[in-house]
Design an enzyme around this catalytic site. Sequence first.
Site, PDB file in Angstrom:
ATOM      1  N   ASP A  85       0.846  -1.212  -0.067  1.00  0.00           N
ATOM      2  CA  ASP A  85       0.102   0.091  -0.001  1.00  0.00           C
ATOM      3  C   ASP A  85       1.059   1.397  -0.040  1.00  0.00           C
ATOM      4  O   ASP A  85       2.111   1.332   0.119  1.00  0.00           O
ATOM      5  CB  ASP A  85      -0.913   0.040   1.110  1.00  0.00           C
ATOM      6  CG  ASP A  85      -0.298  -0.336   2.498  1.00  0.00           C
ATOM      7  OD1 ASP A  85       1.096  -0.044   2.677  1.00  0.00           O
ATOM      8  OD2 ASP A  85      -0.830  -1.122   3.333  1.00  0.00           O
ATOM      9  N   HIS A 158      -7.194  -3.890  10.007  1.00  0.00           N
ATOM     10  CA  HIS A 158      -6.844  -3.943   8.763  1.00  0.00           C
ATOM     11  C   HIS A 158      -5.555  -4.696   8.443  1.00  0.00           C
ATOM     12  O   HIS A 158      -4.767  -4.755   9.200  1.00  0.00           O
ATOM     13  CB  HIS A 158      -6.792  -2.488   8.029  1.00  0.00           C
ATOM     14  CG  HIS A 158      -5.502  -1.534   8.633  1.00  0.00           C
ATOM     15  ND1 HIS A 158      -5.777  -0.498   9.055  1.00  0.00           N
ATOM     16  CD2 HIS A 158      -4.239  -1.958   8.634  1.00  0.00           C
ATOM     17  CE1 HIS A 158      -4.597   0.128   9.303  1.00  0.00           C
ATOM     18  NE2 HIS A 158      -3.557  -0.990   9.349  1.00  0.00           N
ATOM     19  N   GLU A 163      -9.583  -1.599   5.366  1.00  0.00           N
ATOM     20  CA  GLU A 163     -10.351  -1.259   6.463  1.00  0.00           C
ATOM     21  C   GLU A 163     -11.683  -2.205   6.689  1.00  0.00           C
ATOM     22  O   GLU A 163     -11.876  -3.008   5.766  1.00  0.00           O
ATOM     23  CB  GLU A 163     -10.688  -0.086   6.484  1.00  0.00           C
ATOM     24  CG  GLU A 163      -9.241   1.103   6.467  1.00  0.00           C
ATOM     25  CD  GLU A 163      -8.481   1.200   7.542  1.00  0.00           C
ATOM     26  OE1 GLU A 163      -8.818   0.359   8.404  1.00  0.00           O
ATOM     27  OE2 GLU A 163      -7.581   2.112   7.700  1.00  0.00           O
TER      28      GLU A 163
END
EC number: 3.5.99.6
Length: 648
Positions: A85, A158, A163
């Site tokens: 990410d 998460h 999430e």
Amino acid sequence: MTQSIHFTDQPVEKLPLNIVEGKEEGAKEIASIIADLIKEKEAQGKKTVLGLATGSSPVMVYKELIRMHNEDNLSFKNVVTFNLDEYYPMSSENKNSYVRFMNEQLFDHIDIPKDNIHIPDGSLPINKIEKYCSKYEKKIKDQGGIDIQLLGIGRSGHIGFNEPGSAINSTTRIVKLDPITIADAAKDFGSEKSVPLRAITMGISTILNARKIILTAWGKNKSVILKKMIEEPVTTKVPASFLQLHDEVTIYADEDATTELSRTKAPWIYGMVKWTPKMVKRAVIWLSLELEKPILKLTDDDYKAKGLIDLLALYDGAYDLNIKVFGQIRDTITGWPGGKPGAYEKTRPERPEPAVKRSLIFSPHPDDDVISMGGTLLRLADQGHDVHVAYQTSGNIAVFDDDALRFSSFSVDLMKSQNNLSPDHEKAHQELVKFLKSKKSDDIDTQYVKNIKRLIRQGEAEAACRYCGVKEKNVHFLYLPFYETGLVEKNPMADEDVKIVVDLLRKVKPHQIFAAGDLQDPHGTHEVCLQIIFAAIRQIREAGDTWLNDAYVWLYRGAWQEWDVEDIEMAIPISPEELKRKRKAIFKHQSQKDFPVFPGEDNREFWQRSEARNRTTARLYDKLGLTEYEAIEAFVKYPFDDEESFLK
């Protein structure tokens, strides 16, 4: 899946769990698994595809891989990486970007080809994100998929930035960050308002397609979410629980991270246990709270019904066992934190002599003393002890810029009113105004700004000490160097830090040392401060200073967590009036009032958190059948002679 002995109405661990003594040990095991795969595939002429994570969890793994590269000739030339990410929007040059993180923590130190590194691009225009994410997925597939995916877990549950609410079929995409995630990231960005609200992340489906998954969980702040992930059913509310659907998942956790698991809270649920005195005490307290019955009302049938029949055999029934444990808890309670003169019962937590003790309270930040043990501090002063307070750090980063501007303006106006404003003073103020107007989230305060913020917190601490009855000469500001980086991230402790504490201890020669054992401080300052105190004590002991043999070390909590009842060794009852006095002492720290710079995950003010924890401890004592108090401050004694087991 791990196999456990359990009762049908009790939770079962649904994921394999390896508990290690510390994250260093866990990191070595994980790095070895990765290294073995790299060598195996290299021998086959194949590439190893790694899915990598950021944050604090994998840092030790990366350090061990770097060591293997430097010392064991581990090559990364045939390794391809895909990061989970990146914040959005985020420039790769920003100090909080994951590009910069990965370069600093791993890539700059190994021989991996730059073309083999893939990290989501947080700098793209929003209208290009969807297409970019599709290409990211295709690149992973073109490399044959991910061999090992390394994960951490956020307190929101998460994995990556998936999430709560993320779907099992989700792929790489842009997402909104959960408020908990934003709060946790504030320590890196300086404040919550500076944290990006979105991120680009691999999806749940992308992660589950990896051939092997390794997740790390370090520290007590991960204990609640780890329990939900491992023991509770799969749910979109806890995205990490989807890992239960994967055949090759291993969880590595330290002991702190497992404190909420049933195997830790109630190991007798899973099978036979070694009945140490502490384990016995824990079991009886657990049974009392589980059945909502005072300890002295527990019966043989209660023990049998909850799988504790072997305790009955060890103690000849519930009656004797109940009295024994009840007495242990009762004996922790004292209204005399400095010891009651003339009271020589061996069961009392503190010694009666000397009647007037030198009590040295170490406070990591300039308000932890009154937040965590303000009632006890007041009691010590009221009872005539020679109370010293040592503030270990300046706490300057926890002051709002507006407060610094306000105090600087006040100083200029004051000098003007006295016709005593120097050109240098006015110039410094104007430079401060200019700096704060153009200040960015990753800018380090100028020395002048840091000094003003330091003095704000120093003045507040002095005011609180005056209110509590601590003599001016007994207030010590240590300003330990490890803290003074101007950033949330601090330096490791150094010899200079330890020397400052050694010098103070030798100067005061306290009979009592109070220190913060409140290690869930999100920035880690409390832990470093505690380790500095421990190092100083060890150094003094090794030097043969005999006065230290007569000192007790008491560890307090309160700002971020509280001691479990079975651990408490001194419980100081706080009356309603004393609780009000404690609150007023906390209110002297005006820069932390209403909304502090770093509130953590708890939105309540520090005085509210403190009172809630103190009242909760009192209620627990009440539920166990002890005297009902308004509030209780709790302490654990640091054992000089059993330091190793205590630190574990």
